[in-house]
Structure formats: structure tokens, C-alpha cells
Design a protein around this motif. Structure first.
Motif, PDB file in Angstrom:
ATOM      1  N   TYR A 110     -17.326 -54.418  -6.270  1.00 19.00           N
ATOM      2  CA  TYR A 110     -16.875 -55.694  -5.761  1.00 19.00           C
ATOM      3  C   TYR A 110     -16.793 -56.699  -6.665  1.00 19.00           C
ATOM      4  CZ  TYR A 110     -19.534 -52.576  -2.471  1.00 19.00           C
ATOM      5  OH  TYR A 110     -20.055 -51.697  -1.765  1.00 19.00           O
ATOM      6  N   ASP A 111     -16.332 -58.149  -5.959  1.00 20.04           N
ATOM      7  CA  ASP A 111     -15.772 -59.247  -6.760  1.00 20.04           C
ATOM      8  C   ASP A 111     -17.048 -59.607  -7.543  1.00 20.04           C
ATOM      9  OD1 ASP A 111     -13.357 -59.116  -5.777  1.00 20.04           O
ATOM     10  OD2 ASP A 111     -13.453 -60.848  -4.693  1.00 20.04           O
ATOM     11  N   GLU A 167       2.026 -58.454  -2.541  1.00 19.33           N
ATOM     12  CA  GLU A 167       2.155 -56.927  -2.615  1.00 19.33           C
ATOM     13  C   GLU A 167       1.107 -56.298  -1.779  1.00 19.33           C
ATOM     14  OE1 GLU A 167       4.877 -55.779  -3.444  1.00 19.33           O
ATOM     15  OE2 GLU A 167       5.087 -55.907  -5.747  1.00 19.33           O
ATOM     16  N   ILE A 168      -0.122 -56.841  -1.995  1.00 23.11           N
ATOM     17  CA  ILE A 168      -1.231 -55.804  -1.238  1.00 23.11           C
ATOM     18  C   ILE A 168      -1.230 -56.505   0.217  1.00 23.11           C
ATOM     19  CG2 ILE A 168      -3.801 -55.775  -1.242  1.00 23.11           C
ATOM     20  CD1 ILE A 168      -3.816 -56.409  -4.153  1.00 23.11           C
ATOM     21  N   HIS A 180     -10.406 -53.754  -1.453  1.00 22.26           N
ATOM     22  CA  HIS A 180     -10.162 -54.229  -2.781  1.00 22.26           C
ATOM     23  C   HIS A 180     -10.735 -55.479  -3.300  1.00 22.26           C
ATOM     24  CE1 HIS A 180      -7.260 -56.853  -0.623  1.00 22.26           C
ATOM     25  NE2 HIS A 180      -7.153 -57.417  -1.779  1.00 22.26           N
ATOM     26  N   ARG A 181     -10.835 -55.393  -4.660  1.00 25.45           N
ATOM     27  CA  ARG A 181     -11.325 -56.512  -5.240  1.00 25.45           C
ATOM     28  C   ARG A 181     -10.169 -57.725  -5.410  1.00 25.45           C
ATOM     29  NH1 ARG A 181     -15.500 -55.468 -10.309  1.00 25.45           N
ATOM     30  NH2 ARG A 181     -14.694 -57.684 -10.588  1.00 25.45           N
ATOM     31  N   THR A 182     -10.641 -58.987  -5.331  1.00 26.22           N
ATOM     32  CA  THR A 182      -9.681 -59.992  -5.468  1.00 26.22           C
ATOM     33  C   THR A 182      -9.806 -60.710  -6.762  1.00 26.22           C
ATOM     34  OG1 THR A 182     -11.081 -61.670  -4.430  1.00 26.22           O
ATOM     35  CG2 THR A 182      -9.728 -60.512  -2.678  1.00 26.22           C
ATOM     36  N   ASP A 183     -10.571 -60.345  -7.709  1.00 25.14           N
ATOM     37  CA  ASP A 183     -10.823 -60.889  -8.773  1.00 25.14           C
ATOM     38  C   ASP A 183     -10.295 -60.108  -9.951  1.00 25.14           C
ATOM     39  OD1 ASP A 183     -12.992 -59.104  -8.901  1.00 25.14           O
ATOM     40  OD2 ASP A 183     -14.434 -60.577  -9.528  1.00 25.14           O
ATOM     41  N   ILE A 184      -9.329 -58.902 -10.021  1.00 22.73           N
ATOM     42  CA  ILE A 184      -9.063 -58.277 -11.141  1.00 22.73           C
ATOM     43  C   ILE A 184      -8.430 -59.208 -12.138  1.00 22.73           C
ATOM     44  CG2 ILE A 184      -7.646 -56.476 -11.980  1.00 22.73           C
ATOM     45  CD1 ILE A 184     -10.132 -55.816 -10.056  1.00 22.73           C
ATOM     46  N   VAL A 219       0.900 -56.743 -16.707  1.00 23.14           N
ATOM     47  CA  VAL A 219       0.839 -56.000 -15.478  1.00 23.14           C
ATOM     48  C   VAL A 219      -0.813 -56.193 -14.926  1.00 23.14           C
ATOM     49  CG1 VAL A 219       0.754 -53.853 -14.474  1.00 23.14           C
ATOM     50  CG2 VAL A 219       2.559 -54.632 -16.202  1.00 23.14           C
ATOM     51  N   ILE A 220      -0.733 -56.499 -13.738  1.00 26.26           N
ATOM     52  CA  ILE A 220      -2.086 -56.273 -13.058  1.00 26.26           C
ATOM     53  C   ILE A 220      -1.990 -55.307 -11.827  1.00 26.26           C
ATOM     54  CG2 ILE A 220      -3.929 -57.474 -11.750  1.00 26.26           C
ATOM     55  CD1 ILE A 220      -3.373 -60.079 -12.912  1.00 26.26           C
ATOM     56  N   GLY A 221      -2.986 -54.345 -11.709  1.00 28.07           N
ATOM     57  CA  GLY A 221      -3.182 -53.316 -10.817  1.00 28.07           C
ATOM     58  C   GLY A 221      -4.552 -53.311 -10.127  1.00 28.07           C
ATOM     59  N   VAL A 222      -4.311 -53.230  -8.802  1.00 27.96           N
ATOM     60  CA  VAL A 222      -5.704 -53.488  -8.027  1.00 27.96           C
ATOM     61  C   VAL A 222      -5.751 -52.230  -7.229  1.00 27.96           C
ATOM     62  CG1 VAL A 222      -6.406 -54.780  -5.869  1.00 27.96           C
ATOM     63  CG2 VAL A 222      -5.341 -55.942  -7.698  1.00 27.96           C
ATOM     64  N   VAL A 223      -6.873 -51.648  -7.027  1.00 27.25           N
ATOM     65  CA  VAL A 223      -7.232 -50.124  -6.523  1.00 27.25           C
ATOM     66  C   VAL A 223      -7.429 -50.714  -4.908  1.00 27.25           C
ATOM     67  CG1 VAL A 223      -8.762 -48.279  -6.113  1.00 27.25           C
ATOM     68  CG2 VAL A 223      -7.888 -49.130  -8.407  1.00 27.25           C
ATOM     69  N   LEU A 224      -6.837 -50.160  -4.167  1.00 27.02           N
ATOM     70  CA  LEU A 224      -7.173 -49.896  -2.926  1.00 27.02           C
ATOM     71  C   LEU A 224      -8.240 -48.716  -2.424  1.00 27.02           C
ATOM     72  CD1 LEU A 224      -4.115 -51.077  -0.763  1.00 27.02           C
ATOM     73  CD2 LEU A 224      -5.553 -52.289  -2.287  1.00 27.02           C
ATOM     74  N   ALA A 225      -9.420 -49.126  -1.825  1.00 27.20           N
ATOM     75  CA  ALA A 225     -10.287 -47.989  -1.831  1.00 27.20           C
ATOM     76  C   ALA A 225     -10.788 -48.012  -0.408  1.00 27.20           C
ATOM     77  CB  ALA A 225     -11.703 -48.296  -2.759  1.00 27.20           C
ATOM     78  N   SER A 226     -11.388 -46.747   0.057  1.00 28.61           N
ATOM     79  CA  SER A 226     -11.997 -46.578   1.451  1.00 28.61           C
ATOM     80  C   SER A 226     -13.210 -47.327   1.412  1.00 28.61           C
ATOM     81  CB  SER A 226     -12.002 -45.224   1.663  1.00 28.61           C
ATOM     82  OG  SER A 226     -11.170 -44.450   1.634  1.00 28.61           O
ATOM     83  N   LYS A 227     -13.385 -48.108   2.588  1.00 27.75           N
ATOM     84  CA  LYS A 227     -14.437 -48.891   2.943  1.00 27.75           C
ATOM     85  C   LYS A 227     -15.916 -47.846   2.711  1.00 27.75           C
ATOM     86  CE  LYS A 227     -12.742 -52.776   5.476  1.00 27.75           C
ATOM     87  NZ  LYS A 227     -12.513 -53.195   6.723  1.00 27.75           N
ATOM     88  N   GLY A 228     -16.735 -48.192   2.077  1.00 30.94           N
ATOM     89  CA  GLY A 228     -17.938 -47.328   1.791  1.00 30.94           C
ATOM     90  C   GLY A 228     -17.938 -46.764   0.461  1.00 30.94           C
ATOM     91  N   TYR A 229     -16.640 -46.446  -0.245  1.00 31.69           N
ATOM     92  CA  TYR A 229     -16.687 -45.921  -1.576  1.00 31.69           C
ATOM     93  C   TYR A 229     -17.452 -46.967  -2.615  1.00 31.69           C
ATOM     94  CZ  TYR A 229     -14.628 -44.963  -6.246  1.00 31.69           C
ATOM     95  OH  TYR A 229     -14.586 -44.708  -7.562  1.00 31.69           O
ATOM     96  N   PRO A 230     -18.195 -46.309  -3.555  1.00 26.64           N
ATOM     97  CA  PRO A 230     -18.220 -44.985  -3.982  1.00 26.64           C
ATOM     98  C   PRO A 230     -19.295 -44.211  -3.318  1.00 26.64           C
ATOM     99  CG  PRO A 230     -19.403 -46.445  -5.397  1.00 26.64           C
ATOM    100  CD  PRO A 230     -19.021 -47.269  -4.447  1.00 26.64           C
ATOM    101  N   GLY A 231     -19.722 -44.786  -2.175  1.00 28.39           N
ATOM    102  CA  GLY A 231     -20.809 -44.080  -1.329  1.00 28.39           C
ATOM    103  C   GLY A 231     -19.765 -43.181  -0.354  1.00 28.39           C
ATOM    104  N   SER A 232     -20.554 -42.791   1.085  1.00 27.62           N
ATOM    105  CA  SER A 232     -19.593 -42.304   1.888  1.00 27.62           C
ATOM    106  C   SER A 232     -18.482 -42.755   2.515  1.00 27.62           C
ATOM    107  CB  SER A 232     -20.231 -41.285   2.965  1.00 27.62           C
ATOM    108  OG  SER A 232     -21.042 -42.238   3.491  1.00 27.62           O
TER     109      SER A 232
END
Ligand code: AMP
Ligand code: GLY
Length: 419
Positions: A219-220, A397-398, A408-412, A328-341
Motif C-alpha cells: 500500500y501507499d 493510463e490507469i 494499485h499504489r498511487t505513490d510509485i 519510465v514509471i510502471g504501476v502494478v494493478l493487483a487483485s484486491k486482497g493480494y498478497p493474501g487471498s
């Protein structure tokens, strides 16, 4: 001679998607295979249904199809001995042997090597006895760092703030064998900003790539659990040219030379996870492969032909890679709950509207549409003249992607956006 070479990329994540996309820019390449790949990679390469540690299957495939170059992504394939097997069949492979990959697969191997060759890193001791480890921790200060000695998918490191946390970590690793094996390393806590220094290495030849920084917390504000990486950016402005030179000359080159002297010459990406302390750069960890998600922001800045670069590195020729001055900045879009279930299956809309490069990490294609199929799902990247511009672009883009199940995080890169 144009468009005739055949390459195989081994792996199935965002890192491998970035390698595939980079190879696809080479005019010399006629065909790209990826084993096993993923739904996004399938748009850019032919995916082959072979697991990354299926050494025999992958080697046979490369022989049958007369593959000119294989690039290995994940450590699991290296540790399974894929490069050793391919080399012994006369196949050209970019990725270290099992022996050289110990620099990642055994923390003790890496620490001993650094100590023997005076490569700057945290002081350490290794233990397999719980009581001895606990006594050692009691005699020291906090925070202290406890590392499982082996591959633990990024989860084998505990920065213990007090005795209770240290005792729990030691008990998990040495009494309950949480990750298998029974060895830990206890090391001095280092302070400073971290950065990733990847180099192509061929024996004692070292070809540095541009620097990147990863964001491991979910998280941020660097809060929440550790993940496989939630975003990255390149270049890294807090590393001055002087510190960069120091990292190359005091860490990366001596490490490559040390591996040669130890009889396990390295061919592939040597990844230095470095920390910029008051006493200069020091090693937190080495990896024996491209970093993920750093690769997704570094390779898009490479202007030279990556196929030539791989071949130069394998054969030990001189090669000076050209890099764009873009950030270049890259932001990961992850499933809610990750890295848990987390839940899988939601449709991802809006991908066609994105102009930057999107690397797929965990998607699947159903009825012609992409759906969520993993914890880390996509990495959205954008270029800019500088990091603040790249940040504005990646935000736009996001915003085009519609999928309520993602976060996703907003502070990369935020810490360096104004430098
Ligand atoms: P590693 O898997 O060894 O890269 O460790 C994961 C994370 O733990 C690193 O990225 C650091 O943030 C932290 N860490 C590991 N070793 C140390 C250390 N000696 N001092 C401070 N932080 C550390
Ligand atoms: N980004 C850290 C790693 O690839 O291990």
C-alpha cells in the motif's frame, strides 16, 4: 539475414512480457516462443505449454526447433539446472548455471563470497540451532534482520523490531521449518534508500543496465505486507554518478570476478539489490536473473537491439547499450486482497485505449476478453521527459482501465518526483 532468428523466453510474468516485447523490436528475430507465457504474452509470442522447471521438455523443445537464443526469466528454472542442460546440448542460453545461481538461491553462499572478496554488505552470522540463534539476537541490537537461507519467494526476510518478533521469526524458520531447510542468517540492519542495479554479466565482463527502484509493500506510504513488487521507476535520481561508479566498481565487477575465481562463472543478469548507506552502497541481496517489476521499466528505455546485447554478453564481446533519456514509471494493478487471498475472474475493460506499454502478469483470455487470473494482474507503464511527466502519464493510463476488483499504489516514485 533479416528476420530469421528464433528465440525462446522462459517464464510467465510481467518480466517475461517485457523481455518478449523488447525482443520483438529486433529486426533480426523472426519468431518468439515463450514457455509457458501468459494470455498477454500470447499476443506477442507463441506460448508453449511447458513448466519453467521442466528442464528436459524445454531443452528438447529448443533442440527440435533450432532455437538460436533462450532467455531464462525465473530463478526456479535456473535452480532446476535449465542453463546447465541447455549449455551441455550446445544451445545458446542467457541465464546462469545452477552453480552460479547460488548467489541468489543460497544466502550463505552469497554472504561468504562477499566476505571473502570484501564486497560491502551487512555483517552477518549464520545459524541452524534455534537456541544459539536466539542467544545471538539477545546479545545484539534492534532492528535486526533474519533471513531464511534459501528461496522463499520473497517472504523469507523478517526485519525484527524487537526480541518477540525475532524469536517468532527464528521459531518459524528453525523449529517449524516454514520454508523447508533449517538455516538462517542474522544480519546487521542497514539504513538508506534501496535501488536495483542489474548488469548483464559474462564471466568477468559486466555491462550495466540503467538503475531502477522497486516498491515492495502493498500500500501507499510503504505500508502493508511485502509483495512481489507493486511498481517501479527508472532512472533513479538519488544515486549520483559517483555512487553509481562506486556500486559498479566496488560491488558488481568484483562480484562477477569473484564468481569466476570460485569456478562458477556467471552468464546472465546479475541483479544487485543495493542500499545507499552513509558509508556508500552496500548489498542487501543478489539475484541471478532480471528483477520483476524493474525489468518492465528498464527494458523499455533500451534503444539498442536487445538480441545483439544478449549475444554480446553471452560471447563476451564489447557492447555499449544505448538508453533513452526518458523516465519510465510502471504501476502494478493487483487483485484486491493480494498478497493474501483474492478473487479471480473479473473482466478487465479499457486495455485497448492505453497508449503506453502494458505488461501482463496474471490475466486470462475468455471469449476474446482479458480477465483477472492472478494476484498481480497488469503492470501499466508510461514514459515522460522526466519522472513527474511519466507519473502524470501513467495516472492517465490507469484511469482508462475499468476493473473494480483491482487496486494499485498511487505513490510509485513519489519520493523522487521532485528531485
Ligand atoms: P531481501 O529478500 O534480502 O531483498 O530482503 C527483502 C527486504 O528486506 C529488502 O528489500 C530490505 O527492505 C529488507 N532488508 C533485507 N536485509 C536488510 C538489512 N540488512 N538491513 C535493512 N533492511 C534489510
Ligand atoms: N524486484 C525484486 C525481485 O525481482 O526480486
Amino acid at each position: 539475414m533479416e528476420k530469421e532468428k528464433k528465440v525462446l523466453v522462459v517464464g510467465s510474468g510481467g518480466r517475461e512480457h517485457a523481455i518478449v516485447k523488447s525482443l520483438a523490436k529486433s529486426p533480426k528475430i523472426g519468431k518468439i516462443y515463450c514457455a509457458p507465457g501468459n494470455a498477454g504474452i500470447a499476443q506477442d509470442a507463441e506460448c508453449i505449454n511447458l513448466k519453467v522447471d521442466d528442464v528436459e521438455g524445454i531443452t528438447n523443445f529448443a533442440q527440435r526447433n533450432q532455437i538460436d537464443l533462450t532467455v531464462v526469466g525465473p530463478e526456479a528454472a535456473l535452480v532446476a539446472g535449465l542453463s546447465d542442460a541447455m549449455q551441455s546440448c550446445g544451445l545458446k542460453v542467457f541465464g546462469p548455471t545452477k552453480g552460479a545461481a547460488q548467489i541468489e538461491s543460497s544466502k550463505e553462499f552469497a554472504k561468504k563470497l562477499m566476505s571473502k572478496y570484501h564486497i560491502p554488505t551487512a555483517k552477518y552470522e549464520s545459524f541452524s540451532d534455534f537456541n544459539k540463534a536466539l542467544d545471538y539476537v539477545k546479545s545484539g541490537t534492534f532492528p535486526t534482520v533474519i533471513k531464511y537461507d534459501g528461496l522463499a519467494a520473497g517472504k523469507g526476510v523478517v526485519v525484527a523490531l524487537n526480541l518477540e518478533e525475532a524469536e517468532k521469526a527464528l521459531s518459524d524458520m528453525l523449529n517449524d521449518h516454514k520454508f523447508g531447510n533449517d538455516k538462517v542468517i542474522i544480519e546487521e540492519f542497514l539504513q538508506g534508500p534501496e535501488f536495483s542495479f542489474m548488469c548483464f554479466v559474462s564471466g568477468d565482463k559486466v555491462y550495466p543496465l540503467e538503475l531502477a527502484q522497486d516498491h515492495k509493500r502493498a500500500y501507499d506510504g510503504d505500508k502493508g505486507p511485502n509483495t512481489g513488487g507493486m511498481g517501479a521507476y527508472s532512472p533513479v535520481p538519488f544515486v549520483s554518478p559517483e555512487m553509481h561508479k562506486k556500486a559498479l566498481n566496488d560491488i558488481m565487477i568484483p562480484t562477477a570476478k569473484a564468481l569466476v575465481k570460485e569456478g562458477v562463472p556467471f552468464c546472465g543478469v546479475l541483479y544487485g539489490g543495493l542500499i545507499l548507506t552513509e558509508d556508500g552502497p552496500k548489498v542487501i541481496e543478489f539475484n541471478a536473473r532480471f528483477g520483476d517489476p524493474e525489468t518492465e521499466v528498464v527494458l523499455p528505455r533500451l534503444e539498442s537491439d536487445i538480441f545483439d546485447f544478449f549475444n554480446a554478453a553471452i560471447d563476451g564481446y564489447d557492447f555499449i547499450p544505448q538508453w533513452s533519456h526518458d523516465a519510465v514509471i510502471g504501476v502494478v494493478l493487483a487483485s484486491k486482497g493480494y498478497p493474501g487471498s483474492y478473487e479471480k475472474g473479473a473482466e478487465i475493460k479499457g486495455l485497448d485505449n492505453i497508449e503506453g506499454e502494458v505488461f501482463h502478469m496474471g490475466t486470462e483470455l475468455k471469449d476474446g476478453k482479458f480477465h483477472v487470473a492472478g494476484g498481480r494482474v497488469l503492470m501499466v507503464t508510461a514514459h515522460g521527459d522526466d519522472l513527474p511527466q511519466a507519473n502524470l502519464n501513467v495516472r492517465k493510463e490507469i484511469a482508462l482501465i475499468e476493473c473494480p476488483g483491482l487496486f494499485h499504489r498511487t505513490d510509485i516514485g513519489k519520493a523522487v518526483l521532485n528531485q
